[in-house]
Design a protein around this motif. Structure first.
Motif, PDB file in Angstrom:
ATOM      1  N   LEU A  52       0.554  -1.489   0.058  1.00 40.84           N
ATOM      2  CA  LEU A  52      -0.186   0.121   0.287  1.00 40.84           C
ATOM      3  C   LEU A  52       0.990   1.325  -0.160  1.00 40.84           C
ATOM      4  N   GLU A  53       0.546   2.733  -0.778  1.00 45.45           N
ATOM      5  CA  GLU A  53       0.824   3.777  -0.829  1.00 45.45           C
ATOM      6  C   GLU A  53      -0.270   4.511  -0.442  1.00 45.45           C
ATOM      7  N   TRP A  54       0.221   5.389   0.082  1.00 45.31           N
ATOM      8  CA  TRP A  54       0.194   6.975  -0.115  1.00 45.31           C
ATOM      9  C   TRP A  54       0.580   8.075  -0.480  1.00 45.31           C
ATOM     10  N   VAL A  55       0.338   8.892  -1.024  1.00 46.27           N
ATOM     11  CA  VAL A  55       1.513  10.434  -1.746  1.00 46.27           C
ATOM     12  C   VAL A  55       0.321  11.213  -1.653  1.00 46.27           C
ATOM     13  N   ILE A  56       0.944  12.684  -0.679  1.00 46.17           N
ATOM     14  CA  ILE A  56       0.059  13.517  -0.196  1.00 46.17           C
ATOM     15  C   ILE A  56       0.914  14.339  -1.269  1.00 46.17           C
ATOM     16  N   GLU A  57      -0.145  15.347  -1.743  1.00 45.96           N
ATOM     17  CA  GLU A  57       0.559  16.604  -2.524  1.00 45.96           C
ATOM     18  C   GLU A  57      -0.590  17.684  -2.127  1.00 45.96           C
ATOM     19  N   GLY A  58      -0.138  18.844  -1.179  1.00 49.46           N
ATOM     20  CA  GLY A  58      -1.389  20.006  -1.384  1.00 49.46           C
ATOM     21  C   GLY A  58      -1.096  20.831  -2.464  1.00 49.46           C
ATOM     22  N   ARG A  59      -2.762  21.469  -1.917  1.00 48.85           N
ATOM     23  CA  ARG A  59      -2.662  21.985  -3.311  1.00 48.85           C
ATOM     24  C   ARG A  59      -3.206  23.395  -2.776  1.00 48.85           C
ATOM     25  N   ALA A  60      -3.963  24.176  -3.123  1.00 46.70           N
ATOM     26  CA  ALA A  60      -4.921  25.203  -2.663  1.00 46.70           C
ATOM     27  C   ALA A  60      -5.948  25.354  -2.294  1.00 46.70           C
ATOM     28  N   GLY A  61      -5.912  24.936  -0.633  1.00 48.16           N
ATOM     29  CA  GLY A  61      -7.008  24.688   0.006  1.00 48.16           C
ATOM     30  C   GLY A  61      -7.898  23.373   0.363  1.00 48.16           C
ATOM     31  N   SER A  62      -6.620  22.527  -0.410  1.00 51.80           N
ATOM     32  CA  SER A  62      -7.235  21.156  -0.304  1.00 51.80           C
ATOM     33  C   SER A  62      -5.807  20.080  -0.921  1.00 51.80           C
ATOM     34  N   THR A  63      -5.958  18.812  -0.314  1.00 49.25           N
ATOM     35  CA  THR A  63      -4.655  18.012  -1.013  1.00 49.25           C
ATOM     36  C   THR A  63      -5.217  16.924  -2.230  1.00 49.25           C
ATOM     37  N   VAL A  64      -4.293  16.701  -2.691  1.00 45.33           N
ATOM     38  CA  VAL A  64      -4.485  15.239  -3.510  1.00 45.33           C
ATOM     39  C   VAL A  64      -3.831  13.990  -2.538  1.00 45.33           C
ATOM     40  N   LEU A  65      -4.329  12.994  -2.561  1.00 45.09           N
ATOM     41  CA  LEU A  65      -4.414  11.532  -2.499  1.00 45.09           C
ATOM     42  C   LEU A  65      -3.870  11.114  -3.212  1.00 45.09           C
ATOM     43  N   ARG A  66      -2.937   9.916  -3.842  1.00 48.91           N
ATOM     44  CA  ARG A  66      -2.928   9.289  -4.810  1.00 48.91           C
ATOM     45  C   ARG A  66      -2.626   8.219  -3.748  1.00 48.91           C
ATOM     46  N   PHE A  67      -3.340   6.974  -4.422  1.00 49.62           N
ATOM     47  CA  PHE A  67      -3.437   5.623  -3.409  1.00 49.62           C
ATOM     48  C   PHE A  67      -2.835   4.247  -4.040  1.00 49.62           C
ATOM     49  N   VAL A  68      -2.474   3.560  -3.768  1.00 53.01           N
ATOM     50  CA  VAL A  68      -2.040   2.498  -4.542  1.00 53.01           C
ATOM     51  C   VAL A  68      -2.127   1.007  -3.923  1.00 53.01           C
ATOM     52  N   HIS A  69      -2.633   0.120  -4.203  1.00 48.78           N
ATOM     53  CA  HIS A  69      -3.229  -1.029  -3.610  1.00 48.78           C
ATOM     54  C   HIS A  69      -2.441  -2.120  -4.481  1.00 48.78           C
ATOM     55  N   SER A  70      -1.555  -2.663  -4.203  1.00 43.90           N
ATOM     56  CA  SER A  70      -0.939  -3.687  -5.479  1.00 43.90           C
ATOM     57  C   SER A  70      -0.776  -5.186  -4.864  1.00 43.90           C
ATOM     58  N   GLY A  71      -0.653  -5.883  -5.272  1.00 42.96           N
ATOM     59  CA  GLY A  71      -0.169  -7.757  -4.324  1.00 42.96           C
ATOM     60  C   GLY A  71      -0.757  -8.375  -5.658  1.00 42.96           C
ATOM     61  N   MET A  72      -1.586  -9.755  -4.626  1.00 42.88           N
ATOM     62  CA  MET A  72      -1.549 -10.800  -5.799  1.00 42.88           C
ATOM     63  C   MET A  72      -3.270 -11.246  -4.653  1.00 42.88           C
ATOM     64  N   LEU A  73      -4.054 -11.961  -5.989  1.00 39.74           N
ATOM     65  CA  LEU A  73      -5.173 -12.893  -5.988  1.00 39.74           C
ATOM     66  C   LEU A  73      -4.886 -13.793  -6.601  1.00 39.74           C
ATOM     67  N   ALA A  74      -5.869 -14.657  -6.120  1.00 41.11           N
ATOM     68  CA  ALA A  74      -5.637 -16.530  -6.204  1.00 41.11           C
ATOM     69  C   ALA A  74      -6.612 -16.317  -7.898  1.00 41.11           C
ATOM     70  N   GLU A  75      -5.757 -17.220  -8.185  1.00 41.70           N
ATOM     71  CA  GLU A  75      -6.107 -16.622 -10.311  1.00 41.70           C
ATOM     72  C   GLU A  75      -7.390 -17.014 -10.068  1.00 41.70           C
ATOM     73  N   GLU A  76      -7.968 -18.421  -9.544  1.00 45.34           N
ATOM     74  CA  GLU A  76      -9.571 -18.983  -9.886  1.00 45.34           C
ATOM     75  C   GLU A  76     -10.722 -17.498  -9.865  1.00 45.34           C
ATOM     76  N   ASP A  77     -10.100 -17.338  -8.819  1.00 45.71           N
ATOM     77  CA  ASP A  77     -11.491 -15.950  -7.673  1.00 45.71           C
ATOM     78  C   ASP A  77     -10.879 -14.578  -8.261  1.00 45.71           C
ATOM     79  N   TRP A  78      -9.637 -14.127  -9.160  1.00 50.33           N
ATOM     80  CA  TRP A  78      -9.453 -13.432  -9.445  1.00 50.33           C
ATOM     81  C   TRP A  78     -10.010 -12.465  -9.756  1.00 50.33           C
ATOM     82  N   ASP A  79     -10.761 -11.861 -10.641  1.00 48.84           N
ATOM     83  CA  ASP A  79     -11.484 -11.297 -10.840  1.00 48.84           C
ATOM     84  C   ASP A  79     -12.850 -10.627  -9.775  1.00 48.84           C
ATOM     85  N   HIS A  80     -13.288 -11.887  -9.806  1.00 51.84           N
ATOM     86  CA  HIS A  80     -14.706 -11.722  -8.505  1.00 51.84           C
ATOM     87  C   HIS A  80     -13.376 -11.105  -7.049  1.00 51.84           C
TER      88      HIS A  80
END
Length: 235
Positions: free
Chosen positions: A75-103
């Protein structure tokens, strides 16, 4: 064999970078679920056995867990301040079982969107406030195809912006519907966020979490009230 996945999201939040940083590292019970503290990690808020790869307040937070079978979760969170707000970029990566991957990927992606929405509600309405967290699964009957819609009918929910009286934590409160789609419901009161997860879509019971911000919130009595209400909905 497991197969890799990656979920990338970017959201703009009405908060400062410091407020967003605090929410994702120390205030997770206010919008997601509590995470454990590691006394040897200088106050870092960790998920299970994840190793902290980057801790750069208030800009980047990254975690990764390696499993003996070669799979991983990161998991990764990248935070960038903007005028009056904050941009959050989030990435979740890993591995899932092939037989039920889509679900499994579908469930993870949709939960990510709902959690990030709830993060926005937290930093907008309850920034920095500690939460008492309560969660419960509905009875087995909620596994039915109409399990989620059955709960919506019990509450009388129809659309975002609705106001209704709800007693999920015990004493009734006036709540506004801040989110509604085919899988999730968000309710906000003046001292709480109530989240409903239509996990019957992925073969699990409907779940409800309460994020209670009042200083006198009681997890035991609120949990008992929530489970009692769910029992009446699915009896």
């Amino acid at each position: 064999m497991p197969r890799e996945f990656e979920i990338r999201r970017q959201v703009t939040l009405p908060a400062t970078p410091a407020q967003v940083w605090a929410a994702i590292t120390a205030g997770t019970s206010g919008w997601m679920f509590p995470t454990e503290s590691d006394d040897e990690a200088e106050g870092y808020r960790l998920l299970d056995d994840h190793q902290v790869l980057d801790w750069t307040p208030p800009e980047r937070y990254a975690l990764r867990a390696e499993q003996p079978d070669g799979s991983f979760n990161a998991l990764e969170w990248v935070i960038e301040g903007r005028a009056g707000s904050t941009v959050l970029r989030f990435v979740h990566s890993g591995m899932l079982a092939e037989e039920d991957w889509d679900h499994e990927y579908d469930g993870a992606a949709k939960h990510t969107d709902f959690y990030l929405h709830t993060l926005g509600q937290y930093v907008s309405h309850f920034p920095g406030r500690a939460a008492t967290y309560v969660a419960a699964d509905a009875p087995e009957a909620s596994l039915a195809p109409d399990g989620f819609t059955r709960l919506l009918r019990a509450l009388g929910v129809s659309e975002v912006g609705d106001k209704l009286e709800v007693g999920l934590a015990g004493e009734p409160r006036t709540a506004v519907v801040d989110h509604l789609d085919d899988w999730f419901l968000g309710l906000r009161t003046d001292d709480a966020l109530y989240r409903v997860f239509g996990r019957n879509a992925w073969g699990a019971p409907v779940g409800v979490s309460l994020h209670l911000f009042s200083r006198d919130a009681n997890a035991v009595s609120s949990g008992k009230a929530l489970r009692g209400w769910l029992d009446t909905v699915y009896r």
